[in-house]
Enzyme design. Sequence first.
Site, PDB file in Angstrom:
ATOM      1  N   PRO A   2       2.047   2.612   0.980  1.00 16.13           N
ATOM      2  CA  PRO A   2       1.597   1.300   1.423  1.00 16.13           C
ATOM      3  C   PRO A   2       1.249   1.182   2.901  1.00 16.13           C
ATOM      4  CG  PRO A   2       3.968   1.280   0.982  1.00 16.13           C
ATOM      5  CD  PRO A   2       3.497   2.662   0.817  1.00 16.13           C
ATOM      6  N   GLU A   3       0.080   1.676   3.313  1.00 15.66           N
ATOM      7  CA  GLU A   3      -0.477   1.230   4.584  1.00 15.66           C
ATOM      8  C   GLU A   3      -1.620   0.291   4.208  1.00 15.66           C
ATOM      9  OE1 GLU A   3      -0.678   3.807   7.935  1.00 15.66           O
ATOM     10  OE2 GLU A   3       0.946   5.078   7.206  1.00 15.66           O
ATOM     11  N   LYS A  52      -0.749  -5.633   5.473  1.00 16.75           N
ATOM     12  CA  LYS A  52      -0.028  -5.084   4.332  1.00 16.75           C
ATOM     13  C   LYS A  52       0.404  -6.165   3.350  1.00 16.75           C
ATOM     14  CE  LYS A  52       1.681  -1.492   7.413  1.00 16.75           C
ATOM     15  NZ  LYS A  52       2.845  -1.061   8.208  1.00 16.75           N
ATOM     16  N   ARG A 120       0.750 -15.284  11.985  1.00 14.39           N
ATOM     17  CA  ARG A 120       1.564 -14.460  12.872  1.00 14.39           C
ATOM     18  C   ARG A 120       1.204 -12.980  12.805  1.00 14.39           C
ATOM     19  NH1 ARG A 120       6.210 -15.398   8.820  1.00 14.39           N
ATOM     20  NH2 ARG A 120       6.189 -13.341   7.913  1.00 14.39           N
ATOM     21  N   ASN A 161       3.054   4.294   9.595  1.00  5.90           N
ATOM     22  CA  ASN A 161       3.483   5.473  10.346  1.00  5.90           C
ATOM     23  C   ASN A 161       2.424   6.579  10.391  1.00  5.90           C
ATOM     24  OD1 ASN A 161       5.354   6.645  11.966  1.00  5.90           O
ATOM     25  ND2 ASN A 161       6.724   7.310  10.327  1.00  5.90           N
ATOM     26  N   ARG A 253      11.869   4.745  13.306  1.00  5.64           N
ATOM     27  CA  ARG A 253      10.849   5.405  12.491  1.00  5.64           C
ATOM     28  C   ARG A 253      10.516   6.747  13.111  1.00  5.64           C
ATOM     29  NH1 ARG A 253       8.110   2.236   9.254  1.00  5.64           N
ATOM     30  NH2 ARG A 253       8.023   4.181   8.110  1.00  5.64           N
TER      31      ARG A 253
END
Length: 264
Positions: A2-3, A52, A120, A161, A253
Amino acid sequence: MPEGHTLHRLAREQTARFAGAPVAVTSPQGRFAEQAALVDGRVLDVVTAHGKHLFAAFSDRVVHVHLGLFGKYAAGTGEPPAPRGALRMRWVADDAWTDLRGPTACEVLAPSEVEVIIARLGPDPLARRPDGGAAYARIARSRAPIAALLMDQAVVSGIGNVYRAELLFRHQVPPLLPGRDLGGSRWTAMWADLVTLMRAGLRTGRIVTTRPEDRDRISGRVRQLDAHYVYRRTGLPCRVCRTPIAMQLLVARKLYWCPQCQAG
DNA sequence: GCAAAATGTCAAG
DNA sequence: TTGACCTTTTGCA
């Protein structure tokens, strides 16, 4: 995986398979059951993605999904399989079904609540008219490392990431460089590159960031191991300078980079 | 059979 | 800054 590109693909697929007809919405696991009843049997208008986040509009009720680290969709045509495991949400239409497991968020919202979420988030490189200006405004006044800022969804939405590490490598940016020291022209180049990379990811469903001259090819198809410069390549030689790729934790991360190509 | 890891976010302290 | 949480898959005993 999930990017951002994954979510935009899902939005597209789900719209193609389900929009314009009633959808049976259930929660075999039970955790989403009460809210599922609010949209069960309604006609789906469209599914959209922002960064996302996924938004499925059923008239004035919107199913908001965020996959988080573990969430996954499965989908198919014809009869859905018997539910098994922790199945949070299932959609069934005439000749299509899709199952959602393990999301961080799965909830029914009013349109105004959707606006709050989108407000946001930073700009999305996969928007129709991508504009990285607002992201740079934040980067330019921050002392935080650029590697942390890129992962902050309020700065840019959709980067994870993999794109983070690969983008920094492609532009030879030291990951710990404070945002305010990056410079506008460098950001302009990074943003344009990010838009290109993520659009390719949206098209193919894979994250491939290596330039052809930096990898081997087997019958035109990029081998998985050749798809990245630094992501998950700790200790392996850099494709450009042969220096071993480094890894450290940053904001919990894993951050990968080449200490030579991205020195500074 | 169990632990660890995985491409993420939020809230408590 | 740390820990909690969402679930499946992989690897080791």
